[in-house]
Write a protein that holds these residues in place. Structure first.
Motif, PDB file in Angstrom:
ATOM      1  N   ALA A   1       0.820  -1.219   0.000  1.00 36.19           N
ATOM      2  CA  ALA A   1       0.000   0.000   0.000  1.00 36.19           C
ATOM      3  C   ALA A   1       0.851   1.266   0.000  1.00 36.19           C
ATOM      4  N   GLN A   2       2.186   1.111  -0.108  1.00 35.93           N
ATOM      5  CA  GLN A   2       3.117   2.237  -0.151  1.00 35.93           C
ATOM      6  C   GLN A   2       3.051   3.092   1.119  1.00 35.93           C
ATOM      7  N   GLN A   3       2.773   2.419   2.231  1.00 35.12           N
ATOM      8  CA  GLN A   3       2.761   3.109   3.512  1.00 35.12           C
ATOM      9  C   GLN A   3       4.132   3.088   4.191  1.00 35.12           C
ATOM     10  N   ILE A   4       4.963   2.096   3.855  1.00 32.52           N
ATOM     11  CA  ILE A   4       6.313   1.995   4.413  1.00 32.52           C
ATOM     12  C   ILE A   4       7.287   1.697   3.281  1.00 32.52           C
ATOM     13  N   PRO A   5       8.544   2.104   3.413  1.00 30.73           N
ATOM     14  CA  PRO A   5       9.535   1.777   2.384  1.00 30.73           C
ATOM     15  C   PRO A   5       9.976   0.320   2.490  1.00 30.73           C
ATOM     16  N   ALA A   6      10.726  -0.125   1.499  1.00 32.23           N
ATOM     17  CA  ALA A   6      11.171  -1.521   1.460  1.00 32.23           C
ATOM     18  C   ALA A   6      12.069  -1.850   2.638  1.00 32.23           C
ATOM     19  N   GLU A   7      12.891  -0.876   3.071  1.00 36.25           N
ATOM     20  CA  GLU A   7      13.808  -1.140   4.184  1.00 36.25           C
ATOM     21  C   GLU A   7      13.052  -1.490   5.454  1.00 36.25           C
ATOM     22  N   VAL A   8      11.960  -0.777   5.714  1.00 43.31           N
ATOM     23  CA  VAL A   8      11.163  -1.040   6.918  1.00 43.31           C
ATOM     24  C   VAL A   8      10.460  -2.395   6.802  1.00 43.31           C
ATOM     25  N   ALA A   9       9.959  -2.716   5.604  1.00 40.28           N
ATOM     26  CA  ALA A   9       9.302  -4.010   5.404  1.00 40.28           C
ATOM     27  C   ALA A   9      10.272  -5.160   5.640  1.00 40.28           C
ATOM     28  N   ILE A  10      11.494  -5.025   5.140  1.00 44.43           N
ATOM     29  CA  ILE A  10      12.502  -6.063   5.335  1.00 44.43           C
ATOM     30  C   ILE A  10      12.858  -6.183   6.817  1.00 44.43           C
ATOM     31  N   GLU A  11      12.961  -5.042   7.493  1.00 44.37           N
ATOM     32  CA  GLU A  11      13.293  -5.061   8.918  1.00 44.37           C
ATOM     33  C   GLU A  11      12.204  -5.745   9.728  1.00 44.37           C
ATOM     34  N   ARG A  12      10.950  -5.466   9.420  1.00 44.10           N
ATOM     35  CA  ARG A  12       9.851  -6.090  10.148  1.00 44.10           C
ATOM     36  C   ARG A  12       9.795  -7.595   9.865  1.00 44.10           C
ATOM     37  N   THR A  13      10.056  -7.995   8.626  1.00 44.10           N
ATOM     38  CA  THR A  13      10.094  -9.418   8.294  1.00 44.10           C
ATOM     39  C   THR A  13      11.203 -10.121   9.078  1.00 44.10           C
ATOM     40  N   GLY A  14      12.368  -9.479   9.125  1.00 50.58           N
ATOM     41  CA  GLY A  14      13.472 -10.050   9.884  1.00 50.58           C
ATOM     42  C   GLY A  14      13.172 -10.172  11.366  1.00 50.58           C
ATOM     43  N   THR A  15      12.434  -9.223  11.908  1.00 53.01           N
ATOM     44  CA  THR A  15      12.074  -9.271  13.327  1.00 53.01           C
ATOM     45  C   THR A  15      11.192 -10.472  13.636  1.00 53.01           C
ATOM     46  N   VAL A  16      10.228 -10.747  12.751  1.00 48.53           N
ATOM     47  CA  VAL A  16       9.338 -11.893  12.961  1.00 48.53           C
ATOM     48  C   VAL A  16      10.119 -13.202  12.881  1.00 48.53           C
ATOM     49  N   LEU A  17      10.958 -13.342  11.854  1.00 50.78           N
ATOM     50  CA  LEU A  17      11.745 -14.559  11.706  1.00 50.78           C
ATOM     51  C   LEU A  17      12.769 -14.701  12.832  1.00 50.78           C
ATOM     52  N   HIS A  18      13.292 -13.567  13.298  1.00 58.69           N
ATOM     53  CA  HIS A  18      14.242 -13.588  14.398  1.00 58.69           C
ATOM     54  C   HIS A  18      13.608 -14.189  15.650  1.00 58.69           C
ATOM     55  N   GLY A  19      12.373 -13.781  15.943  1.00 59.67           N
ATOM     56  CA  GLY A  19      11.686 -14.324  17.113  1.00 59.67           C
ATOM     57  C   GLY A  19      11.430 -15.812  16.992  1.00 59.67           C
ATOM     58  N   PHE A  20      11.059 -16.263  15.785  1.00 58.42           N
ATOM     59  CA  PHE A  20      10.824 -17.700  15.584  1.00 58.42           C
ATOM     60  C   PHE A  20      12.109 -18.492  15.770  1.00 58.42           C
ATOM     61  N   MET A  21      13.180 -18.057  15.116  1.00 58.58           N
ATOM     62  CA  MET A  21      14.443 -18.796  15.200  1.00 58.58           C
ATOM     63  C   MET A  21      14.999 -18.810  16.613  1.00 58.58           C
ATOM     64  N   LEU A  22      14.869 -17.686  17.308  1.00 56.14           N
ATOM     65  CA  LEU A  22      15.400 -17.605  18.662  1.00 56.14           C
ATOM     66  C   LEU A  22      14.694 -18.591  19.583  1.00 56.14           C
ATOM     67  N   ALA A  23      13.386 -18.786  19.380  1.00 57.88           N
ATOM     68  CA  ALA A  23      12.633 -19.715  20.223  1.00 57.88           C
ATOM     69  C   ALA A  23      13.024 -21.166  19.976  1.00 57.88           C
ATOM     70  N   GLN A  24      13.575 -21.479  18.793  1.00 54.87           N
ATOM     71  CA  GLN A  24      13.951 -22.852  18.454  1.00 54.87           C
ATOM     72  C   GLN A  24      15.426 -23.140  18.686  1.00 54.87           C
ATOM     73  N   THR A  25      16.218 -22.143  19.007  1.00 56.11           N
ATOM     74  CA  THR A  25      17.673 -22.295  19.047  1.00 56.11           C
ATOM     75  C   THR A  25      18.144 -22.553  20.464  1.00 56.11           C
ATOM     76  N   ARG A  26      19.048 -23.506  20.601  1.00 58.83           N
ATOM     77  CA  ARG A  26      19.646 -23.786  21.904  1.00 58.83           C
ATOM     78  C   ARG A  26      20.587 -22.655  22.313  1.00 58.83           C
ATOM     79  N   GLU A  27      20.597 -22.380  23.596  1.00 58.08           N
ATOM     80  CA  GLU A  27      21.442 -21.295  24.096  1.00 58.08           C
ATOM     81  C   GLU A  27      22.920 -21.587  23.865  1.00 58.08           C
ATOM     82  N   GLN A  28      23.321 -22.855  23.997  1.00 55.01           N
ATOM     83  CA  GLN A  28      24.728 -23.184  23.802  1.00 55.01           C
ATOM     84  C   GLN A  28      25.178 -22.987  22.362  1.00 55.01           C
ATOM     85  N   ASP A  29      24.254 -23.159  21.410  1.00 56.40           N
ATOM     86  CA  ASP A  29      24.615 -22.928  20.008  1.00 56.40           C
ATOM     87  C   ASP A  29      24.807 -21.439  19.739  1.00 56.40           C
ATOM     88  N   VAL A  30      23.946 -20.617  20.331  1.00 54.81           N
ATOM     89  CA  VAL A  30      24.130 -19.172  20.198  1.00 54.81           C
ATOM     90  C   VAL A  30      25.455 -18.756  20.833  1.00 54.81           C
TER      91      VAL A  30
END
Length: 216
Positions: free
Chosen positions: A86-115
């Motif tokens: 809808a051209q309400q946000i630029p591509a950089e913000v859209a990519i950042e928000r997508t990364g934030t969602v995936l970041h939360g998913f991956m963090l919940a599945q990742t062992r602390e020792q691997d991080v």
């Protein structure tokens, strides 16, 4: 205030880049790897060779991944794609928000020792909270955790079929039928066991349930 629309050549360039990176993103940032490895180990444990074929396993893993990650994909659509379309946000913000969602998913599945392992290799951290872990550390840590989890589940899947193989081999040796392949005799019994316990539903349901719910 709406963002200025991007030029068409830039949009095409971003689209082509996204299509190029899509397979890597699917493998490294979703549950696809865990699901596909477990299904492949299950096929090997039963002893079916190439049945189901690789294309079917990949397709099954893909759609189960879409099912498991539906909350994350819905969040990406709501917070990133629709505002960008809808051209309400630029591509950089859209990519950042997508990364934030995936970041939360991956963090919940990742062992602390691997991080901690990859943080030490990169001489980074310590991190005050999970959200501070950068993608350059989280992605390889997540992939490592997924491989570990897949092999742990695969080991548990393999055990009952291994017991059947051992029992059949012992019976054949006791009867003096050492020239008969134990795999040939045990395969019908393994298929019967798999059918009786509704194996596909049990395997796919257990795989879907193995993912910790991660809030988008």
């Amino acid at each position: 205030m709406t963002a200025a629309p991007m030029a068409l050549p830039i949009q095409i360039l971003l689209l082509m880049t996204a299509l190029t990176l899509l397979p890597s993103l699917l493998l490294m940032m979703t549950g696809f790897t865990r699901i596909l490895i477990v299904l492949a180990i299950l096929r090997q444990a039963i002893g079916l060779g190439q049945a189901p074929p690789n294309q079917l396993l990949v397709g099954l893993a893909l759609f189960l991944t879409l099912f498991v990650m539906r909350p994350q994909f819905d969040a990406i659509t709501t917070t990133a794609y629709r505002p960008f379309a809808a051209q309400q946000i630029p591509a950089e913000v859209a990519i950042e928000r997508t990364g934030t969602v995936l970041h939360g998913f991956m963090l919940a599945q990742t062992r602390e020792q691997d991080v901690r392992l990859f943080a030490n290799l990169a001489h980074a951290g310590p991190f005050g909270r999970g959200a501070d872990v950068p993608m350059t550390i989280l992605v390889p840590a997540f992939a490592t955790s997924e491989l570990k989890t897949a092999f742990e589940i695969g080991f548990l899947v393999y055990l009952p079929f291994l017991v059947i193989d051992l029992v059949v081999a012992s019976i054949l040796m006791a009867l003096g039928m050492m020239m008969v392949s134990p795999t040939l005799i045990s395969l019908p019994f393994k298929l019967l066991l798999f059918v009786l316990v509704d194996g596909w539903a049990l395997a796919l349901g257990s795989l879907a349930g193995s993912f910790v719910a991660a809030a988008p």
